[in-house]
Design a protein around this motif. Sequence first.
Motif, PDB file in Angstrom:
ATOM      1  N   THR A 145      18.751  29.160  35.229  1.00 37.55           N
ATOM      2  CA  THR A 145      18.847  28.640  33.871  1.00 37.55           C
ATOM      3  C   THR A 145      17.798  27.559  33.634  1.00 37.55           C
ATOM      4  OG1 THR A 145      21.220  29.088  33.793  1.00 37.55           O
ATOM      5  CG2 THR A 145      20.384  27.499  32.210  1.00 37.55           C
ATOM      6  N   GLY A 146      17.735  26.607  34.554  1.00 35.17           N
ATOM      7  CA  GLY A 146      16.861  25.462  34.364  1.00 35.17           C
ATOM      8  C   GLY A 146      15.393  25.723  34.624  1.00 35.17           C
ATOM      9  N   ILE A 147      15.066  26.513  35.616  1.00 33.11           N
ATOM     10  CA  ILE A 147      13.665  26.732  35.977  1.00 33.11           C
ATOM     11  C   ILE A 147      13.117  28.012  35.340  1.00 33.11           C
ATOM     12  CG2 ILE A 147      12.058  27.161  37.901  1.00 33.11           C
ATOM     13  CD1 ILE A 147      13.876  25.363  39.630  1.00 33.11           C
ATOM     14  N   ARG A 167      11.928  27.172  45.381  1.00 35.31           N
ATOM     15  CA  ARG A 167      10.978  26.744  46.411  1.00 35.31           C
ATOM     16  C   ARG A 167       9.655  26.300  45.800  1.00 35.31           C
ATOM     17  NH1 ARG A 167       7.287  28.616  49.732  1.00 35.31           N
ATOM     18  NH2 ARG A 167       7.124  30.697  48.881  1.00 35.31           N
ATOM     19  N   LYS A 168       9.216  26.969  44.744  1.00 39.08           N
ATOM     20  CA  LYS A 168       7.902  26.718  44.157  1.00 39.08           C
ATOM     21  C   LYS A 168       7.906  25.721  42.999  1.00 39.08           C
ATOM     22  CE  LYS A 168       6.091  31.188  45.511  1.00 39.08           C
ATOM     23  NZ  LYS A 168       5.578  32.475  45.057  1.00 39.08           N
ATOM     24  N   ALA A 169       9.073  25.258  42.583  1.00 40.83           N
ATOM     25  CA  ALA A 169       9.154  24.368  41.429  1.00 40.83           C
ATOM     26  C   ALA A 169       8.479  23.030  41.711  1.00 40.83           C
ATOM     27  CB  ALA A 169      10.614  24.143  41.055  1.00 40.83           C
ATOM     28  N   ASP A 170       7.786  22.502  40.707  1.00 37.97           N
ATOM     29  CA  ASP A 170       7.203  21.166  40.852  1.00 37.97           C
ATOM     30  C   ASP A 170       8.206  20.124  40.337  1.00 37.97           C
ATOM     31  OD1 ASP A 170       7.064  21.351  38.054  1.00 37.97           O
ATOM     32  OD2 ASP A 170       4.884  21.597  38.027  1.00 37.97           O
ATOM     33  N   GLU A 171       7.813  18.861  40.428  1.00 41.93           N
ATOM     34  CA  GLU A 171       8.711  17.773  40.027  1.00 41.93           C
ATOM     35  C   GLU A 171       9.170  17.920  38.579  1.00 41.93           C
ATOM     36  OE1 GLU A 171      10.029  15.208  41.878  1.00 41.93           O
ATOM     37  OE2 GLU A 171       9.199  16.343  43.525  1.00 41.93           O
ATOM     38  N   ALA A 222       9.432  20.642  36.781  1.00 40.43           N
ATOM     39  CA  ALA A 222      10.384  21.749  36.645  1.00 40.43           C
ATOM     40  C   ALA A 222      11.760  21.377  37.189  1.00 40.43           C
ATOM     41  CB  ALA A 222       9.858  22.997  37.356  1.00 40.43           C
ATOM     42  N   LEU A 223      11.797  20.651  38.313  1.00 40.59           N
ATOM     43  CA  LEU A 223      13.087  20.226  38.861  1.00 40.59           C
ATOM     44  C   LEU A 223      13.779  19.248  37.927  1.00 40.59           C
ATOM     45  CD1 LEU A 223      12.357  19.759  42.673  1.00 40.59           C
ATOM     46  CD2 LEU A 223      13.528  21.657  41.547  1.00 40.59           C
ATOM     47  N   GLY A 224      13.024  18.327  37.368  1.00 46.86           N
ATOM     48  CA  GLY A 224      13.599  17.374  36.423  1.00 46.86           C
ATOM     49  C   GLY A 224      14.125  18.068  35.177  1.00 46.86           C
ATOM     50  N   ALA A 225      13.342  19.011  34.662  1.00 42.89           N
ATOM     51  CA  ALA A 225      13.773  19.757  33.481  1.00 42.89           C
ATOM     52  C   ALA A 225      15.018  20.582  33.789  1.00 42.89           C
ATOM     53  CB  ALA A 225      12.638  20.664  32.981  1.00 42.89           C
ATOM     54  N   ALA A 226      15.037  21.216  34.952  1.00 43.13           N
ATOM     55  CA  ALA A 226      16.198  22.026  35.341  1.00 43.13           C
ATOM     56  C   ALA A 226      17.446  21.153  35.448  1.00 43.13           C
ATOM     57  CB  ALA A 226      15.938  22.729  36.675  1.00 43.13           C
ATOM     58  N   ALA A 227      17.298  19.974  36.032  1.00 43.47           N
ATOM     59  CA  ALA A 227      18.440  19.066  36.166  1.00 43.47           C
ATOM     60  C   ALA A 227      18.945  18.645  34.803  1.00 43.47           C
ATOM     61  CB  ALA A 227      18.040  17.841  36.993  1.00 43.47           C
ATOM     62  N   PHE A 228      18.031  18.315  33.902  1.00 41.02           N
ATOM     63  CA  PHE A 228      18.448  17.908  32.565  1.00 41.02           C
ATOM     64  C   PHE A 228      19.134  19.058  31.839  1.00 41.02           C
ATOM     65  CE2 PHE A 228      17.717  17.765  28.001  1.00 41.02           C
ATOM     66  CZ  PHE A 228      18.429  16.612  27.699  1.00 41.02           C
ATOM     67  N   ILE A 229      18.515  20.230  31.874  1.00 43.09           N
ATOM     68  CA  ILE A 229      19.097  21.401  31.197  1.00 43.09           C
ATOM     69  C   ILE A 229      20.480  21.686  31.742  1.00 43.09           C
ATOM     70  CG2 ILE A 229      18.889  23.914  30.958  1.00 43.09           C
ATOM     71  CD1 ILE A 229      15.784  23.393  30.850  1.00 43.09           C
ATOM     72  N   TRP A 230      20.608  21.701  33.071  1.00 43.21           N
ATOM     73  CA  TRP A 230      21.898  22.040  33.657  1.00 43.21           C
ATOM     74  C   TRP A 230      22.950  20.979  33.329  1.00 43.21           C
ATOM     75  CZ3 TRP A 230      23.854  26.407  34.689  1.00 43.21           C
ATOM     76  CH2 TRP A 230      25.060  26.485  35.371  1.00 43.21           C
ATOM     77  N   SER A 231      22.532  19.727  33.193  1.00 46.81           N
ATOM     78  CA  SER A 231      23.495  18.668  32.871  1.00 46.81           C
ATOM     79  C   SER A 231      24.057  18.819  31.468  1.00 46.81           C
ATOM     80  CB  SER A 231      22.853  17.282  33.030  1.00 46.81           C
ATOM     81  OG  SER A 231      21.944  17.011  31.985  1.00 46.81           O
ATOM     82  N   TYR A 247      19.319  16.556  39.982  1.00 46.78           N
ATOM     83  CA  TYR A 247      17.922  16.526  40.413  1.00 46.78           C
ATOM     84  C   TYR A 247      17.816  16.318  41.929  1.00 46.78           C
ATOM     85  CZ  TYR A 247      13.233  14.623  41.106  1.00 46.78           C
ATOM     86  OH  TYR A 247      11.976  14.377  41.575  1.00 46.78           O
ATOM     87  N   LYS A 248      18.560  15.345  42.458  1.00 47.38           N
ATOM     88  CA  LYS A 248      18.541  15.096  43.902  1.00 47.38           C
ATOM     89  C   LYS A 248      19.050  16.313  44.667  1.00 47.38           C
ATOM     90  CE  LYS A 248      20.881  11.317  44.238  1.00 47.38           C
ATOM     91  NZ  LYS A 248      21.528  10.076  44.640  1.00 47.38           N
ATOM     92  N   MET A 249      20.091  16.966  44.146  1.00 51.38           N
ATOM     93  CA  MET A 249      20.647  18.145  44.795  1.00 51.38           C
ATOM     94  C   MET A 249      19.628  19.290  44.793  1.00 51.38           C
ATOM     95  SD  MET A 249      24.349  19.841  43.980  1.00 51.38           S
ATOM     96  CE  MET A 249      24.007  19.840  42.250  1.00 51.38           C
ATOM     97  N   LEU A 250      18.951  19.499  43.659  1.00 47.33           N
ATOM     98  CA  LEU A 250      17.920  20.540  43.590  1.00 47.33           C
ATOM     99  C   LEU A 250      16.796  20.254  44.587  1.00 47.33           C
ATOM    100  CD1 LEU A 250      17.697  21.161  39.734  1.00 47.33           C
ATOM    101  CD2 LEU A 250      18.482  22.792  41.476  1.00 47.33           C
TER     102      LEU A 250
END
Length: 144
Positions: A52-54, A88-92, A94-103, A118-121
């Motif tokens: 969903t997030g990435i 595995r390939k996500a950059d910072e 993308a991880l931040g965006a994924a964390a925000f989206i999922w939240s 974000y820390k968990m991802l």
Amino acid sequence: MGVTYKYFGAPDGATAARVPISMRPEELGGDELGQGMYTKVKPETMAAMVLTGIEGIPPAKVPPLELVVLHPDYAVVKLPHSVVEPLRKADEEALGAAAFIWSTVPDRRGPRDAFVIYKMLHEWQDFAQRCHESGHQLYCLVWP
């Protein structure tokens, strides 16, 4: 008591299926990559978080995980390439965006704080990278 999930690496499904069933999480020891990762987050939730997030896939369209073993006392599932590679390939960013989206996804279980997600991802990303470097795939052991 709840369900415990252990994410671990194995070279293939046959190896992943040979998980000791009589041992509790604290007795399970590690796999070839160390102790694995223990969490209360379901593998379905982890997959949805990544896709969903990435990848931008709606939560309702996230494909099911591959069941490796279903036993009365435990199950082993494989996290598909379509989940592990984007993680595995996500950059910072993308991880931040994924964390925000999922939240912000309504009506779901799991952590809601974007920084916790974000820390968990990041932990999962590091683990997925170690699995990849060792030629292993990512699996999850589920047991009560």
